[in-house]
Write a protein that holds these residues in place. Structure first.
Motif, PDB file in Angstrom:
ATOM      1  N   VAL A  29       0.106 -38.855 -67.480  1.00 24.34           N
ATOM      2  CA  VAL A  29      -0.597 -37.697 -66.956  1.00 24.34           C
ATOM      3  C   VAL A  29      -0.287 -36.484 -67.831  1.00 24.34           C
ATOM      4  N   GLN A  30      -1.312 -35.823 -68.276  1.00 24.83           N
ATOM      5  CA  GLN A  30      -1.129 -34.560 -69.004  1.00 24.83           C
ATOM      6  C   GLN A  30      -1.554 -33.424 -68.088  1.00 24.83           C
ATOM      7  N   LEU A  31      -0.787 -32.342 -68.120  1.00 23.87           N
ATOM      8  CA  LEU A  31      -1.008 -31.235 -67.203  1.00 23.87           C
ATOM      9  C   LEU A  31      -1.249 -29.943 -67.973  1.00 23.87           C
ATOM     10  N   GLN A  32      -2.135 -29.131 -67.439  1.00 24.42           N
ATOM     11  CA  GLN A  32      -2.429 -27.841 -68.054  1.00 24.42           C
ATOM     12  C   GLN A  32      -2.535 -26.791 -66.963  1.00 24.42           C
ATOM     13  N   ALA A  33      -1.591 -25.868 -66.952  1.00 21.50           N
ATOM     14  CA  ALA A  33      -1.566 -24.803 -65.957  1.00 21.50           C
ATOM     15  C   ALA A  33      -2.321 -23.588 -66.458  1.00 21.50           C
ATOM     16  N   SER A  34      -2.953 -22.891 -65.523  1.00 21.00           N
ATOM     17  CA  SER A  34      -3.691 -21.677 -65.873  1.00 21.00           C
ATOM     18  C   SER A  34      -3.747 -20.748 -64.668  1.00 21.00           C
ATOM     19  N   GLY A  35      -4.200 -19.526 -64.906  1.00 18.18           N
ATOM     20  CA  GLY A  35      -4.400 -18.584 -63.816  1.00 18.18           C
ATOM     21  C   GLY A  35      -3.386 -17.470 -63.726  1.00 18.18           C
ATOM     22  N   GLY A  36      -2.376 -17.500 -64.573  1.00 15.55           N
ATOM     23  CA  GLY A  36      -1.383 -16.445 -64.531  1.00 15.55           C
ATOM     24  C   GLY A  36      -1.949 -15.112 -64.971  1.00 15.55           C
ATOM     25  N   GLY A  37      -1.187 -14.058 -64.726  1.00 17.86           N
ATOM     26  CA  GLY A  37      -1.626 -12.736 -65.126  1.00 17.86           C
ATOM     27  C   GLY A  37      -0.724 -11.662 -64.587  1.00 17.86           C
ATOM     28  N   LEU A  38      -1.186 -10.427 -64.719  1.00 15.90           N
ATOM     29  CA  LEU A  38      -0.441  -9.261 -64.249  1.00 15.90           C
ATOM     30  C   LEU A  38      -1.110  -8.724 -62.991  1.00 15.90           C
ATOM     31  N   VAL A  39      -0.350  -8.622 -61.913  1.00 19.14           N
ATOM     32  CA  VAL A  39      -0.881  -8.094 -60.657  1.00 19.14           C
ATOM     33  C   VAL A  39       0.120  -7.099 -60.081  1.00 19.14           C
ATOM     34  N   GLN A  40      -0.351  -6.305 -59.130  1.00 18.49           N
ATOM     35  CA  GLN A  40       0.539  -5.376 -58.450  1.00 18.49           C
ATOM     36  C   GLN A  40       1.138  -6.036 -57.219  1.00 18.49           C
ATOM     37  N   ALA A  41       2.244  -5.540 -56.804  1.00 21.60           N
ATOM     38  CA  ALA A  41       2.913  -6.068 -55.614  1.00 21.60           C
ATOM     39  C   ALA A  41       1.958  -6.035 -54.426  1.00 21.60           C
ATOM     40  N   GLY A  42       1.964  -7.123 -53.667  1.00 16.01           N
ATOM     41  CA  GLY A  42       1.104  -7.227 -52.512  1.00 16.01           C
ATOM     42  C   GLY A  42      -0.215  -7.919 -52.778  1.00 16.01           C
ATOM     43  N   GLU A  43      -0.572  -8.031 -54.038  1.00 17.96           N
ATOM     44  CA  GLU A  43      -1.836  -8.672 -54.386  1.00 17.96           C
ATOM     45  C   GLU A  43      -1.689 -10.188 -54.462  1.00 17.96           C
ATOM     46  N   PRO A  44      -2.809 -10.918 -54.368  1.00 13.96           N
ATOM     47  CA  PRO A  44      -2.753 -12.376 -54.494  1.00 13.96           C
ATOM     48  C   PRO A  44      -3.080 -12.839 -55.912  1.00 13.96           C
ATOM     49  N   LEU A  45      -2.746 -14.086 -56.165  1.00 11.71           N
ATOM     50  CA  LEU A  45      -3.074 -14.716 -57.438  1.00 11.71           C
ATOM     51  C   LEU A  45      -3.100 -16.218 -57.206  1.00 11.71           C
ATOM     52  N   SER A  46      -4.016 -16.892 -57.865  1.00 10.49           N
ATOM     53  CA  SER A  46      -4.128 -18.336 -57.706  1.00 10.49           C
ATOM     54  C   SER A  46      -3.899 -19.036 -59.032  1.00 10.49           C
ATOM     55  N   LEU A  47      -3.031 -20.012 -59.027  1.00 12.51           N
ATOM     56  CA  LEU A  47      -2.752 -20.823 -60.206  1.00 12.51           C
ATOM     57  C   LEU A  47      -3.414 -22.185 -60.049  1.00 12.51           C
ATOM     58  N   SER A  48      -3.840 -22.711 -61.175  1.00 16.63           N
ATOM     59  CA  SER A  48      -4.474 -24.021 -61.176  1.00 16.63           C
ATOM     60  C   SER A  48      -3.779 -24.929 -62.174  1.00 16.63           C
ATOM     61  N   CYS A  49      -3.715 -26.198 -61.841  1.00 13.00           N
ATOM     62  CA  CYS A  49      -3.117 -27.188 -62.735  1.00 13.00           C
ATOM     63  C   CYS A  49      -4.118 -28.332 -62.890  1.00 13.00           C
ATOM     64  N   ALA A  50      -4.658 -28.454 -64.077  1.00 15.54           N
ATOM     65  CA  ALA A  50      -5.594 -29.534 -64.365  1.00 15.54           C
ATOM     66  C   ALA A  50      -4.826 -30.728 -64.899  1.00 15.54           C
ATOM     67  N   ALA A  51      -5.101 -31.892 -64.340  1.00 17.35           N
ATOM     68  CA  ALA A  51      -4.422 -33.117 -64.749  1.00 17.35           C
ATOM     69  C   ALA A  51      -5.395 -34.041 -65.453  1.00 17.35           C
TER      70      ALA A  51
END
Length: 127
Positions: free
Chosen positions: A1-23
């Protein structure tokens, strides 16, 4: 299985963020998936895990009730929805896949229990 993570970034406290991992690989539906993170100068720590069928999820106490792990076996994707982010959540986040299971829940907290790792994605939370 090869994995590739994405979705990171810069956000302010209290905000949401979603990360994805493609396999990439036919065995994705049969592996445990986990998310770990590593902040500068610190060891890699467990964030969340999910069983192959999504029946069992586990969370670190520091993210419980804020983060949600999920997976879509049809799309070979694992997700980490992060809500109410805090500056202390700042780290490089890694997705991981493990082929084996264990009765002990702490087994899933250990990086050594996972066989495959993605490259990591940076999450920075400003105050």
């Amino acid at each position: 299985v090869q994995l590739q993570a994405s979705g990171g970034g810069l956000v302010q406290a209290g905000e949401p963020l979603s990360l994805s991992c493609a396999a990439f690989g036919r065995s994705f539906p049969s592996v445990n998936m986990g998310w770990f993170r590593q902040a500068p100068g610190k060891e890699r720590e467990f964030v969340a895990s999910i069983s192959p069928s999504s029946i069992r999820t586990r969370y670190a106490n520091s993210v419980k009730d804020r983060f949600i792990i999920s997976r879509d076996n049809a799309k070979n994707t694992a997700l980490l929805q992060m809500n109410s982010l805090r500056p202390e959540d700042t780290a490089v986040y890694y997705c991981a896949a493990g082929r084996h299971t264990h009765d002990s829940r702490t087994y899933y907290y250990m990086p050594s229990s996972y066989d495959y790792w993605g490259q990591g994605t940076q999450v920075t939370v400003s105050s």
